[in-house]
Scaffold this active site. Structure first.
Site, PDB file in Angstrom:
ATOM      1  N   HIS A   1      -5.094   2.318   7.813  1.00  0.00           N
ATOM      2  CA  HIS A   1      -5.043   2.608   6.834  1.00  0.00           C
ATOM      3  C   HIS A   1      -5.608   3.165   5.852  1.00  0.00           C
ATOM      4  CE1 HIS A   1      -0.165   4.136   7.458  1.00  0.00           C
ATOM      5  NE2 HIS A   1      -0.039   2.789   7.314  1.00  0.00           N
TER       6      HIS A   1
ATOM      7  N   LEU B   1       5.895   2.624   6.119  1.00  0.00           N
ATOM      8  CA  LEU B   1       6.922   3.034   5.226  1.00  0.00           C
ATOM      9  C   LEU B   1       5.832   4.894   5.425  1.00  0.00           C
ATOM     10  CD1 LEU B   1       6.173   0.540   2.546  1.00  0.00           C
ATOM     11  CD2 LEU B   1       8.101   0.603   3.624  1.00  0.00           C
TER      12      LEU B   1
ATOM     13  N   GLU C   1      -2.532  -2.549   7.920  1.00  0.00           N
ATOM     14  CA  GLU C   1      -2.898  -1.817   6.912  1.00  0.00           C
ATOM     15  C   GLU C   1      -4.322  -1.607   6.269  1.00  0.00           C
ATOM     16  OE1 GLU C   1      -0.607  -0.650   5.452  1.00  0.00           O
ATOM     17  OE2 GLU C   1       0.799  -1.812   5.965  1.00  0.00           O
TER      18      GLU C   1
ATOM     19  N   GLN D   1      -1.937   5.207   1.034  1.00  0.00           N
ATOM     20  CA  GLN D   1      -0.706   5.275   1.164  1.00  0.00           C
ATOM     21  C   GLN D   1       0.599   5.433   0.196  1.00  0.00           C
ATOM     22  OE1 GLN D   1       0.818   1.348   4.166  1.00  0.00           O
ATOM     23  NE2 GLN D   1       2.381   2.844   4.721  1.00  0.00           N
TER      24      GLN D   1
END
Length: 168
Positions: free
Chosen positions: A138, A93, A135, A51
């Site tokens: 990701h 986010l 996560e 990210q």
């Protein structure tokens, strides 16, 4: 420490599959510290290196109410422990302002390295299990919007692109 730029959907760099961390050193620990500062500042409860445009298998998270339980997972491997899934409204986010219900395994086993490169294993359930799975997605180039219909994903993309253009 530094606040890092968080990539936002539909940035194609979010689709990059992260490579395993080869060496846990001071440079990586500085990245970990910067990621925590970025995550807390955002504010969020989890952040994958992907990210912040660092394509290494590294994630940080803290699901505590008072930011008292920071956790680091380097080269995480996850195994579902039950077939039962739980639904959870997830946000991200990298997809600011949007929440969608995602189903994930309710209990998982994780193997990873800590911030010092020491191996550890743990089991997680509830919010911690959801966050770790989110996560790790990701790190595999996947976003929570991939779990929703194409129509919803396209609407989210259009709205975020419009907001990004207005900011530029």
């Amino acid at each position: 420490m530094a606040i890092l730029e968080i990539l936002e959907f539909p940035d194609p760099r979010l689709r990059t599959v992260a490579k395993p961390v080869e060496t846990v050193d001071d440079e990586l620990r500085k990245l970990i510290d910067d990621m925590f500062e970025t995550m807390y500042d955002a504010p969020g409860i989890g952040l994958a290196a992907s990210q912040v445009n660092v394509h290494k298998r590294l994630l940080v998270l803290d699901v505590s109410e008072d930011q008292s339980d920071p956790r680091v997972f380097i080269n995480p491997e996850i195994t579902p422990l039950v077939e039962e899934c739980q639904s959870y409204d997830e946000g991200c986010l990298s997809v600011p302002g949007f929440y969608e219900t995602v189903e994930r395994p309710a209990r998982v086993h994780i193997k990873a390295l800590d911030r010092n490169g020491e191996p550890f294993e743990m089991e997680a359930e509830g919010l911690l299990a959801v966050c770790i799975q989110h996560e790790i997605d990701h790190l595999d180039g996947k976003l929570f919007v991939d779990y929703v219909s194409r129509l919803k994903r396209d609407r989210i993309r259009k709205k975020l692109v419009k907001v990004q253009r207005q900011r530029a």
